[in-house]
Design a protein around this motif. Structure first.
Motif, PDB file in Angstrom:
ATOM      1  N   GLU A  39       0.143 -15.803  -1.656  1.00  0.00           N
ATOM      2  CA  GLU A  39       1.009 -15.852  -0.466  1.00  0.00           C
ATOM      3  C   GLU A  39       2.401 -15.318  -0.770  1.00  0.00           C
ATOM      4  N   ARG A  40       2.927 -15.649  -1.927  1.00  0.00           N
ATOM      5  CA  ARG A  40       4.302 -15.264  -2.275  1.00  0.00           C
ATOM      6  C   ARG A  40       4.428 -13.809  -2.711  1.00  0.00           C
ATOM      7  N   GLY A  41       3.397 -13.274  -3.380  1.00  0.00           N
ATOM      8  CA  GLY A  41       3.567 -11.927  -3.928  1.00  0.00           C
ATOM      9  C   GLY A  41       2.396 -10.990  -3.727  1.00  0.00           C
ATOM     10  N   GLY A  42       1.370 -11.414  -3.036  1.00  0.00           N
ATOM     11  CA  GLY A  42       0.210 -10.557  -2.844  1.00  0.00           C
ATOM     12  C   GLY A  42      -0.782 -10.696  -3.986  1.00  0.00           C
ATOM     13  N   ILE A  43      -1.918 -10.071  -3.812  1.00  0.00           N
ATOM     14  CA  ILE A  43      -3.009 -10.196  -4.789  1.00  0.00           C
ATOM     15  C   ILE A  43      -2.622  -9.611  -6.153  1.00  0.00           C
ATOM     16  N   LEU A  44      -1.831  -8.547  -6.159  1.00  0.00           N
ATOM     17  CA  LEU A  44      -1.437  -7.932  -7.440  1.00  0.00           C
ATOM     18  C   LEU A  44      -0.488  -8.813  -8.254  1.00  0.00           C
ATOM     19  N   SER A  45       0.145  -9.772  -7.601  1.00  0.00           N
ATOM     20  CA  SER A  45       1.051 -10.654  -8.340  1.00  0.00           C
ATOM     21  C   SER A  45       0.297 -11.569  -9.303  1.00  0.00           C
ATOM     22  N   LEU A  46      -1.024 -11.646  -9.151  1.00  0.00           N
ATOM     23  CA  LEU A  46      -1.820 -12.426 -10.109  1.00  0.00           C
ATOM     24  C   LEU A  46      -1.746 -11.816 -11.506  1.00  0.00           C
ATOM     25  N   TRP A  47      -1.505 -10.509 -11.578  1.00  0.00           N
ATOM     26  CA  TRP A  47      -1.433  -9.822 -12.871  1.00  0.00           C
ATOM     27  C   TRP A  47       0.003  -9.483 -13.252  1.00  0.00           C
ATOM     28  N   LYS A  48       0.960 -10.144 -12.666  1.00  0.00           N
ATOM     29  CA  LYS A  48       2.374  -9.912 -12.971  1.00  0.00           C
ATOM     30  C   LYS A  48       2.632 -10.237 -14.438  1.00  0.00           C
ATOM     31  N   GLY A  49       3.244  -9.324 -15.154  1.00  0.00           N
ATOM     32  CA  GLY A  49       3.524  -9.525 -16.572  1.00  0.00           C
ATOM     33  C   GLY A  49       2.402  -9.101 -17.490  1.00  0.00           C
ATOM     34  N   ASN A  50       1.292  -8.619 -16.941  1.00  0.00           N
ATOM     35  CA  ASN A  50       0.138  -8.243 -17.761  1.00  0.00           C
ATOM     36  C   ASN A  50       0.438  -7.041 -18.658  1.00  0.00           C
ATOM     37  N   GLY A  51       1.170  -6.059 -18.149  1.00  0.00           N
ATOM     38  CA  GLY A  51       1.471  -4.863 -18.937  1.00  0.00           C
ATOM     39  C   GLY A  51       2.274  -5.189 -20.187  1.00  0.00           C
ATOM     40  N   THR A  52       3.266  -6.035 -20.045  1.00  0.00           N
ATOM     41  CA  THR A  52       4.078  -6.441 -21.199  1.00  0.00           C
ATOM     42  C   THR A  52       3.238  -7.189 -22.217  1.00  0.00           C
ATOM     43  N   CYS A  53       2.372  -8.039 -21.725  1.00  0.00           N
ATOM     44  CA  CYS A  53       1.512  -8.808 -22.625  1.00  0.00           C
ATOM     45  C   CYS A  53       0.572  -7.889 -23.400  1.00  0.00           C
ATOM     46  N   VAL A  54       0.009  -6.904 -22.719  1.00  0.00           N
ATOM     47  CA  VAL A  54      -0.897  -5.964 -23.369  1.00  0.00           C
ATOM     48  C   VAL A  54      -0.139  -5.135 -24.400  1.00  0.00           C
ATOM     49  N   LEU A  55       1.061  -4.686 -24.056  1.00  0.00           N
ATOM     50  CA  LEU A  55       1.856  -3.906 -25.010  1.00  0.00           C
ATOM     51  C   LEU A  55       2.200  -4.726 -26.251  1.00  0.00           C
ATOM     52  N   HIS A  56       2.374  -6.009 -26.072  1.00  0.00           N
ATOM     53  CA  HIS A  56       2.672  -6.890 -27.201  1.00  0.00           C
ATOM     54  C   HIS A  56       1.445  -7.077 -28.098  1.00  0.00           C
ATOM     55  N   ARG A  57       0.261  -7.119 -27.512  1.00  0.00           N
ATOM     56  CA  ARG A  57      -0.952  -7.411 -28.278  1.00  0.00           C
ATOM     57  C   ARG A  57      -1.334  -6.289 -29.227  1.00  0.00           C
ATOM     58  N   PHE A  58      -1.024  -5.041 -28.891  1.00  0.00           N
ATOM     59  CA  PHE A  58      -1.407  -3.927 -29.764  1.00  0.00           C
ATOM     60  C   PHE A  58      -0.761  -4.027 -31.150  1.00  0.00           C
ATOM     61  N   PRO A  59       0.565  -4.103 -31.257  1.00  0.00           N
ATOM     62  CA  PRO A  59       1.138  -4.208 -32.607  1.00  0.00           C
ATOM     63  C   PRO A  59       0.770  -5.524 -33.285  1.00  0.00           C
ATOM     64  N   PHE A  60       0.683  -6.605 -32.528  1.00  0.00           N
ATOM     65  CA  PHE A  60       0.329  -7.895 -33.116  1.00  0.00           C
ATOM     66  C   PHE A  60      -1.055  -7.817 -33.749  1.00  0.00           C
ATOM     67  N   SER A  61      -2.012  -7.287 -33.019  1.00  0.00           N
ATOM     68  CA  SER A  61      -3.380  -7.181 -33.541  1.00  0.00           C
ATOM     69  C   SER A  61      -3.455  -6.211 -34.708  1.00  0.00           C
ATOM     70  N   ALA A  62      -2.752  -5.100 -34.613  1.00  0.00           N
ATOM     71  CA  ALA A  62      -2.773  -4.118 -35.699  1.00  0.00           C
ATOM     72  C   ALA A  62      -2.225  -4.718 -36.993  1.00  0.00           C
ATOM     73  N   ILE A  63      -1.101  -5.397 -36.898  1.00  0.00           N
ATOM     74  CA  ILE A  63      -0.509  -6.026 -38.088  1.00  0.00           C
ATOM     75  C   ILE A  63      -1.438  -7.109 -38.625  1.00  0.00           C
ATOM     76  N   ASN A  64      -1.982  -7.909 -37.725  1.00  0.00           N
ATOM     77  CA  ASN A  64      -2.871  -8.999 -38.120  1.00  0.00           C
ATOM     78  C   ASN A  64      -4.088  -8.464 -38.880  1.00  0.00           C
ATOM     79  N   PHE A  65      -4.772  -7.466 -38.327  1.00  0.00           N
ATOM     80  CA  PHE A  65      -5.959  -6.913 -38.985  1.00  0.00           C
ATOM     81  C   PHE A  65      -5.606  -6.239 -40.308  1.00  0.00           C
ATOM     82  N   TYR A  66      -4.522  -5.476 -40.339  1.00  0.00           N
ATOM     83  CA  TYR A  66      -4.124  -4.767 -41.556  1.00  0.00           C
ATOM     84  C   TYR A  66      -3.829  -5.755 -42.686  1.00  0.00           C
TER      85      TYR A  66
END
Length: 133
Positions: A39-66
């Motif tokens: 109601e407050r932000g539309g259906i796409l607001s369910l994924w608000k902040g998802n891009g930042t989270c995904v960008l964070h996971r790439f280096p975190f996972s790479a460092i973790n696996f390495y």
């Protein structure tokens, strides 16, 4: 972040960011919370902040696996060296020519659970320190 992750975070922090003392909670149930977000932000607001989270996971996972793979390799080599030295010491104490029949194949010895635990702990700590402010 999935919509349910976002909803969980809103449930956790809503009471921390409200300024009115008697203000009602964000929602009492997940369904109500999802409805309020839409109601407050539309259906796409369910994924608000998802891009930042995904960008964070790439280096975190790479460092973790390495770090995990390198620590596992390092500790496994140390374990093999220690076992080989111990076997050589025992063999020299026995001074028995038949002791070479009981030589363990250290090249194909899998890493112990302890070594995997330590490797994972070091990798996780390293990735956290590198990726979180």
């Amino acid at each position: 972040k999935s919509p349910l992750s976002r909803l969980t975070i809103l449930f956790q922090v809503h009471s921390l960011v409200t300024t009115k003392e008697n203000r009602p909670k964000f929602a009492m149930r997940y369904g109500e919370g999802l409805r309020k977000i839409i109601e407050r932000g539309g259906i796409l607001s369910l994924w608000k902040g998802n891009g930042t989270c995904v960008l964070h996971r790439f280096p975190f996972s790479a460092i973790n696996f390495y770090v995990y793979e390198n620590m596992l390799s390092l500790l496994h080599e140390r374990q093999k060296e220690a076992k080989a030295a111990k076997a050589a010491a025992i063999a020299s104490l026995k001074d028995d020519s038949r002791s070479s029949d009981n030589v363990h194949d250290y090249e194909n010895d899998p890493a112990s659970a302890y070594i995997r635990l330590i490797s994972g702990a070091v990798a996780g700590c390293t990735a956290c320190v590198a990726c979180y402010p």
